[in-house]
Design an enzyme around this catalytic site. Structure first.
Site, PDB file in Angstrom:
ATOM      1  N   SER A   1       0.819  -1.208   0.000  1.00 25.27           N
ATOM      2  CA  SER A   1       0.000   0.000   0.000  1.00 25.27           C
ATOM      3  C   SER A   1       0.854   1.259   0.000  1.00 25.27           C
ATOM      4  O   SER A   1       1.881   1.333   0.682  1.00 25.27           O
ATOM      5  CB  SER A   1      -0.915  -0.039   1.238  1.00 25.27           C
ATOM      6  OG  SER A   1      -1.098   1.257   1.741  1.00 25.27           O
ATOM      7  N   LYS A   2       0.412   2.213  -0.773  1.00 24.76           N
ATOM      8  CA  LYS A   2       1.078   3.505  -0.862  1.00 24.76           C
ATOM      9  C   LYS A   2       1.165   4.142   0.540  1.00 24.76           C
ATOM     10  O   LYS A   2       2.163   4.727   0.915  1.00 24.76           O
ATOM     11  CB  LYS A   2       0.254   4.390  -1.798  1.00 24.76           C
ATOM     12  CG  LYS A   2       0.858   5.726  -2.086  1.00 24.76           C
ATOM     13  CD  LYS A   2       1.825   5.645  -3.241  1.00 24.76           C
ATOM     14  CE  LYS A   2       2.693   6.862  -3.279  1.00 24.76           C
ATOM     15  NZ  LYS A   2       3.993   6.628  -3.850  1.00 24.76           N
ATOM     16  N   ARG A   3       0.078   3.976   1.285  1.00 27.30           N
ATOM     17  CA  ARG A   3       0.006   4.597   2.607  1.00 27.30           C
ATOM     18  C   ARG A   3       1.104   4.096   3.534  1.00 27.30           C
ATOM     19  O   ARG A   3       1.553   4.777   4.430  1.00 27.30           O
ATOM     20  CB  ARG A   3      -1.343   4.294   3.253  1.00 27.30           C
ATOM     21  CG  ARG A   3      -2.326   5.443   3.173  1.00 27.30           C
ATOM     22  CD  ARG A   3      -3.596   5.112   3.910  1.00 27.30           C
ATOM     23  NE  ARG A   3      -4.085   3.775   3.590  1.00 27.30           N
ATOM     24  CZ  ARG A   3      -4.106   2.753   4.437  1.00 27.30           C
ATOM     25  NH1 ARG A   3      -3.722   2.902   5.674  1.00 27.30           N
ATOM     26  NH2 ARG A   3      -4.555   1.574   4.055  1.00 27.30           N
TER      27      ARG A   3
ATOM     28  N   GLY B   1       3.968   3.433   2.581  1.00 27.48           N
ATOM     29  CA  GLY B   1       5.278   3.832   2.048  1.00 27.48           C
ATOM     30  C   GLY B   1       5.767   2.945   0.922  1.00 27.48           C
ATOM     31  O   GLY B   1       6.911   3.054   0.497  1.00 27.48           O
TER      32      GLY B   1
END
Ligand code: GLU
Length: 486
Positions: free
Chosen positions: A246-248, A250
């Site tokens: 996930s982008k969240r 990182g």
């Protein structure tokens, strides 16, 4: 066996850049299509206005292009097909597989709370399915808004998945879900079915987080009397801590890996092997080789962990497979971007660039390493590594360097062997270890304490450059000494 009727697609939503999970799905679909000689399409799922951002479409397509996933035909945009979905919703309503639901959001919320208080599943209670034709007529006349729900038939829905094999779900676990909202817009599952049907999709290969949607979509296909494609639900890509990538958290998107100097072939190879296995020990394949051997037989059913170190190891191997010229084409822009040399300078010294690349190739893991490990071949604007400087640049080494510089300058030829003989000869005469000459010389000409073989570096840099750099280093050491005495 070739099967040109194969049609697959990927359907990214422009709610972020291309992340590795979607890239892996794209690669799997691409390989499936190319292996069978079929077609690979792209559909942009951009109907969710709140989450879609048009400016993300181009970067997603760029990343797909970079991975060399050339697609067929025109790109389909869901946002341009809203009226078509409305027609299909109407067909479902008219066929009695669907029904109007007049319940307000408040009413539905209340129902859910009541169900939860009674410990019942929060499913729609079919209030509107029980309305009489007269009641419906009255509500329509009063201008009440309605959504359209699909009536889920009793029984069990099953399908044979290419990855998960037989999967089934009881209708008790699927509510009469909404296919068109009260403003007339289609919901996700209806739009997907309509698009896949219109695009002639034969195989839907996607993440296993869509299995629940698949049951709903199969029921829509049936309600519409349409042919159902084959499904293959691939495992998800997980982080080393087993959470979803996930982008969240990182995790990087494909574009970031590209900027960090990964080769598309390495990304392609590594991501392909995360959900599929060639069932041999061999790991490194070119995209072309993967097209040859890729079939649905060896999809893996279990979730795969994305290991960046492994990806980089793949990258190193793929760098090794590339020719010097191909690498030079990729590295030249990086040197220009880093401000090391101009495009013109590099183009007019192409052979030199290729020789530098050949010398460094063994040591680099990313394309950008060619810049960080090799910039001194192109400029003299480097600082000496401070730890090595403290150790190697002593007053004695200045004297030795000075003498070696004089000897180098007098050499009639400046190739590997001549340099080696010269340096070894001086070490013997002076009765010093060769290392006492090699280390300061390396630091003087490259600013670094490690790198390829010194004699190769020196020969490539050429005699005048080496002599100039060594003289500057001698001067630098003596100035340093003076400064510390002042
Ligand atoms: N937009 C969906 C996703 O990115 C596509 C799912 C599908 O392939 O049907 O997960």
């Amino acid at each position: 066996m070739p099967d040109s009727s194969v049609k697959v697609r990927i359907a990214p939503s422009p709610s972020g850049y291309l992340h590795v999970g979607t890239a892996r799905m794209a690669i799997s679909n691409y390989l499936f299509a190319r292996h069978y000689g079929g077609q690979f399409f792209i559909r942009i799922e951009d109907t969710d206005k709140e989450r879609s951002d048009k400016s993300l479409i181009d970067p997603i397509l760029d990343a797909l292009r970079w991975l060399q996933l050339d697609w067929d035909g025109e790109i389909v945009h869901q946002s341009q097909r809203l009226d078509i979905y409305k027609d299909y919703a109407k067909r479902i309503l008219e066929s009695s597989a669907g029904y109007r639901c007049f319940c307000s959001p408040q009413q539905l919320q209340k129902d859910r709370e009541e169900a939860s208080a009674k410990k019942l599943p929060p499913r729609y209670n079919r209030r509107c399915l029980k309305l009489t034709p007269q009641e419906i007529e009255a509500k329509l006349e009063a201008g009440e808004k309605f959504a359209i729900r699909l009536r889920i038939p009793e029984g069990v829905t099953s399908f044979e998945d290419m990855v998960l094999k037989q999967v089934s779900r009881s209708s008790d676990d699927i509510e009469d879900f909404i296919i068109a909202r009260s403003d007339g817009t289609a919901t996700y599952n209806l739009a997907v079915v309509v698009d896949d049907h219109d695009m002639g999709i034969t195989h839907v290969i996607r993440g296993n987080d869509h299995v629940t949607n698949t049951f709903k979509q199969i029921l829509i296909y049936r309600a519409l009397g349409l042919d159902i494609p084959k499904f293959g639900h691939l495992p998800l890509i997980l982080r080393p801590d087993k959470r979803k990538v996930s982008k969240r958290l990182g995790d990087k998107d494909v574009g970031e890996y590209r900027n960090e100097g990964l080769l598309p072939e390495a990304m392609f190879n590594y991501l392909c092997l995360l959900g599929w296995s060639p069932k041999t020990e061999r790991e490194i394949y070119t995209p072309k080789e993967l097209v040859e051997i890729f079939t649905e037989k060896h999809f893996n059913a279990s979730n795969a962990v994305f290991d960046e170190e492994k990806l980089i190891a793949f990258n190193k191997k793929h760098i090794g497979l590339k020719s010097g010229h191909d690498l030079a084409v990729l590295v030249a822009p990086l040197l220009v971007d880093a401000g090391v040399r101009t495009k013109y300078w590099l183009e007019t010294r192409w052979e030199y660039l290729r020789n530098v690349i050949d010398l460094l190739k063994e040591r680099v893991r990313r394309l950008t390493d060619f810049v960080s490990l090799g910039h001194y071949f192109f400029d003299f604007d480097y600082k000496y590594e401070s730890k090595a400087e403290a150790k190697q640049f002593t007053p004695e080494s200045a004297d030795l360097l000075e003498e070696l510089t004089g000897r180098f300058e007098k050499l009639p030829g400046f190739d590997h062997d001549a340099i080696e003989q010269c340096l070894s000869g001086m070490a013997n005469e002076k009765e010093v270890k060769k290392a006492r000459l090699i280390h300061p010389t390396r630091l003087a000409v490259s600013g670094m304490s490690v790198g390829p073989g010194l004699y190769d570096i020196l020969a490539l840099l050429t005699q005048p450059v080496v002599v100039e750099r060594m003289r500057k280093a001698v001067e630098h050491i003596r100035n340093m000494k003076q400064e510390s005495q002042e």
